[in-house]
Design a protein around this motif. Structure first.
Motif, PDB file in Angstrom:
ATOM      1  N   THR B 138       0.805  -1.217   0.000  1.00 59.22           N
ATOM      2  CA  THR B 138       0.000   0.000   0.000  1.00 59.22           C
ATOM      3  C   THR B 138       0.838   1.266   0.000  1.00 59.22           C
ATOM      4  OG1 THR B 138      -0.077  -0.258   2.393  1.00 59.22           O
ATOM      5  CG2 THR B 138      -2.038  -0.921   1.156  1.00 59.22           C
ATOM      6  N   ASN B 139       1.979   1.207   0.654  1.00 62.79           N
ATOM      7  CA  ASN B 139       2.789   2.413   0.757  1.00 62.79           C
ATOM      8  C   ASN B 139       4.267   2.079   0.613  1.00 62.79           C
ATOM      9  OD1 ASN B 139       1.926   1.104   3.168  1.00 62.79           O
ATOM     10  ND2 ASN B 139       3.020   2.611   4.356  1.00 62.79           N
ATOM     11  N   ASP B 163      11.280   1.287  13.834  1.00 66.06           N
ATOM     12  CA  ASP B 163      10.253   2.125  14.456  1.00 66.06           C
ATOM     13  C   ASP B 163      10.542   3.623  14.398  1.00 66.06           C
ATOM     14  OD1 ASP B 163      12.264   2.369  16.297  1.00 66.06           O
ATOM     15  OD2 ASP B 163      11.155   1.553  17.987  1.00 66.06           O
ATOM     16  N   ASN B 164      11.501   4.052  13.591  1.00 62.25           N
ATOM     17  CA  ASN B 164      11.729   5.490  13.473  1.00 62.25           C
ATOM     18  C   ASN B 164      12.298   5.842  12.111  1.00 62.25           C
ATOM     19  OD1 ASN B 164      12.465   8.227  13.770  1.00 62.25           O
ATOM     20  ND2 ASN B 164      12.692   7.957  15.977  1.00 62.25           N
ATOM     21  N   HIS B 173      13.381  -0.407  17.922  1.00 57.87           N
ATOM     22  CA  HIS B 173      13.038  -1.760  17.471  1.00 57.87           C
ATOM     23  C   HIS B 173      13.357  -1.907  15.991  1.00 57.87           C
ATOM     24  CE1 HIS B 173      11.049  -2.551  21.261  1.00 57.87           C
ATOM     25  NE2 HIS B 173      10.485  -1.361  21.152  1.00 57.87           N
ATOM     26  N   HIS B 175      12.605  -3.973  13.383  1.00 58.97           N
ATOM     27  CA  HIS B 175      11.666  -5.062  13.085  1.00 58.97           C
ATOM     28  C   HIS B 175      12.209  -6.061  12.059  1.00 58.97           C
ATOM     29  CE1 HIS B 175       8.873  -2.756  15.421  1.00 58.97           C
ATOM     30  NE2 HIS B 175       8.791  -1.777  14.542  1.00 58.97           N
ATOM     31  N   LYS B 193       4.050  -8.495  12.246  1.00 60.98           N
ATOM     32  CA  LYS B 193       3.313  -7.472  11.516  1.00 60.98           C
ATOM     33  C   LYS B 193       3.435  -6.121  12.198  1.00 60.98           C
ATOM     34  CE  LYS B 193      -0.549  -7.263   8.517  1.00 60.98           C
ATOM     35  NZ  LYS B 193      -1.911  -7.355   8.198  1.00 60.98           N
ATOM     36  N   THR B 194       3.834  -5.117  11.459  1.00 54.23           N
ATOM     37  CA  THR B 194       3.898  -3.753  11.998  1.00 54.23           C
ATOM     38  C   THR B 194       3.343  -2.806  10.934  1.00 54.23           C
ATOM     39  OG1 THR B 194       6.112  -3.388  11.108  1.00 54.23           O
ATOM     40  CG2 THR B 194       5.981  -4.161  13.402  1.00 54.23           C
ATOM     41  N   LYS B 195       3.144  -1.565  11.348  1.00 51.23           N
ATOM     42  CA  LYS B 195       2.694  -0.552  10.398  1.00 51.23           C
ATOM     43  C   LYS B 195       3.608   0.658  10.480  1.00 51.23           C
ATOM     44  CE  LYS B 195      -2.199  -1.685  10.108  1.00 51.23           C
ATOM     45  NZ  LYS B 195      -3.565  -1.220  10.386  1.00 51.23           N
ATOM     46  N   ALA B 196       3.712   1.372   9.395  1.00 56.11           N
ATOM     47  CA  ALA B 196       4.519   2.595   9.379  1.00 56.11           C
ATOM     48  C   ALA B 196       3.877   3.594   8.446  1.00 56.11           C
ATOM     49  CB  ALA B 196       5.927   2.278   8.905  1.00 56.11           C
ATOM     50  N   LEU B 197       4.191   4.846   8.650  1.00 52.48           N
ATOM     51  CA  LEU B 197       3.715   5.858   7.706  1.00 52.48           C
ATOM     52  C   LEU B 197       4.507   5.713   6.420  1.00 52.48           C
ATOM     53  CD1 LEU B 197       3.569   8.990   9.994  1.00 52.48           C
ATOM     54  CD2 LEU B 197       1.640   7.645   9.169  1.00 52.48           C
ATOM     55  N   GLY B 198       3.862   6.034   5.331  1.00 48.08           N
ATOM     56  CA  GLY B 198       4.578   5.965   4.061  1.00 48.08           C
ATOM     57  C   GLY B 198       3.816   6.715   3.000  1.00 48.08           C
ATOM     58  N   SER B 200       1.591   6.754  -0.210  1.00 54.28           N
ATOM     59  CA  SER B 200       0.698   5.781  -0.827  1.00 54.28           C
ATOM     60  C   SER B 200       1.198   5.472  -2.241  1.00 54.28           C
ATOM     61  CB  SER B 200      -0.733   6.311  -0.870  1.00 54.28           C
ATOM     62  OG  SER B 200      -0.754   7.589  -1.449  1.00 54.28           O
TER      63      SER B 200
END
Lengths: 169, 205
Positions: B138-139, B163-164, B173, B175, B193-198, B200
């Motif tokens: 998605t991103n 995580d940054n 972290h 990941h 499973k993690t999420k991050a801003l990105g 689109s």
């Protein structure tokens, strides 16, 4: 003498106007953390909140800002509150964000969410959010309305969503 | 009366279109088998999934040139490949963006960026966007770690690199590193499973 006085008066007026317009354009941005987001999301009133997640470097985000500006101007402040949640790097606030907001004459409220580990708060906003920008959450606790949109919005759609958000289910 | 009916009808239509806004595209989940793919690499040659069959797995990263988050991670992606290609987990970067929307993400610019930054990993062009769509990317950047199960490749981890994105020195972290370390040690992955801003992914119209 009279000419000198007139020139002086003119200069003072120009200076006053200049200072006034600049002061009114100076944009303030509050830097917020997760507790702020928590409190907004759990607010219990009959206002519809529009939270738009964006960044100055995100091209589609910048393209849709006028949609939120228009909504912010057109809607009743008590019934609808639009908040632009900026995700720029906090260090760039003075250098990038403030000049950007002044240049674009953004009047909608802007906060800068300074929480780099987005994994901790993305799901708070919406569990379906991938993290891609732009994204917008519209909710109204009184009417139990909630819509999350992970793409650019146009004004017609936003306007319809806002109208629906005020209708009691 | 007529107007009221029309209004109700409109409401119903709007309601349906609102529901469809929640995009339910099928995406790979951890444990899924990934499909075969064949994409053009920056050296002009095509790379297929089968070409990595001698590896233990792949760190697949959907990324691109234009996105500031991708740019912020370039050095960390280079470091990941340096650290893990020798352990059987090379990085394979895939650019899925529509270059009409983002000219910086064109195939020619991918080659140029790879030369500038000295990418040593494969950087593939997903011109039809089929691979990104099938994965459910998605991103950018968006990571899928897959392990080689001999007959197929299995998804082991989906999400962020760490995580940054803003400050590499503030990362707590890692990941992707944690997941690959655990795969190398053949122990269960703690965070899958993690999420991050990105940014689109820009889909072709």
């Amino acid at each position: 003498m009279k000419i000198k006085q007139s020139i002086l008066l003119l200069l003072v007026s120009i200076l006053t106007i200049f200072l006034f317009t600049h002061a009114s354009l100076k944009k303030e941005v509050q830097v917020v953390k997760m507790p702020w987001l928590d409190s907004i999301l759990s607010i219990q009133n009959d206002t519809t909140y529009v939270l738009n997640f964006w960044a100055t470097w995100c091209i589609p985000c910048v393209a849709e800002l006028p949609v939120f500006e228009k909504a912010n101007q057109k809607t009743n402040r008590e019934a609808t509150k639009v908040i632009l949640i900026n995700l720029d790097y906090v260090k760039d606030q003075q250098k990038v964000l403030i000049p950007f907001l002044e240049k674009k004459r953004i009047k909608t409220s802007v906060v800068l969410l300074n929480e780099p580990d987005a994994n901790r708060w993305i799901n708070l906003v919406d569990s379906s959010w991938s993290g891609a920008l732009p994204a917008t959450l519209i909710f109204n606790h009184k009417t139990s309305y909630r819509t999350f949109i992970e793409k650019e919005l146009n004004f017609e759609l936003l306007d319809t969503l806002l109208k629906n958000s005020h209708i009691n289910k | 009366m007529m107007l009221k009916k029309l209004f109700l009808l409109l409401l119903v239509i709007v309601h349906f279109s609102e529901n469809s806004l929640a995009d339910d595209r099928k995406a790979y989940q951890v444990g899924d088998t990934i499909m075969e793919f064949k994409l053009k690499n920056i050296d002009g040659k095509f790379k297929a999934l089968n070409d990595y069959k001698s590896e233990k797995g792949i760190i697949l990263i959907f990324t691109c040139n234009h996105c500031p988050f991708s740019v912020a991670y370039e050095d960390r992606i280079i470091a990941l490949h340096k650290k893990y290609s020798g352990l059987g987990f090379p990085v394979v970067a895939i650019n899925p963006n529509d270059d009409k929307a983002y000219p910086l993400d064109s195939y020619e610019n991918m080659i140029e960026r790879a030369q500038e930054k000295g990418f040593t990993f494969d950087y593939l062009h997903d011109e039809t966007q089929e691979v990104a769509k099938t994965f459910g990317a998605t991103n950018t950047p968006h990571v899928f770690i897959v392990s080689n199960q001999q007959s197929h490749f299995k998804v082991e981890y989906i999400g962020a690199i760490d995580d940054n994105s803003y400050e590499p020195q503030s990362v707590k972290h890692r990941h992707v590193e944690n997941a690959v370390d655990q795969l190398v040690k053949k122990i269960p992955i703690t965070v899958t499973k993690t999420k991050a801003l990105g940014c689109s992914i820009k889909w072709k119209k």
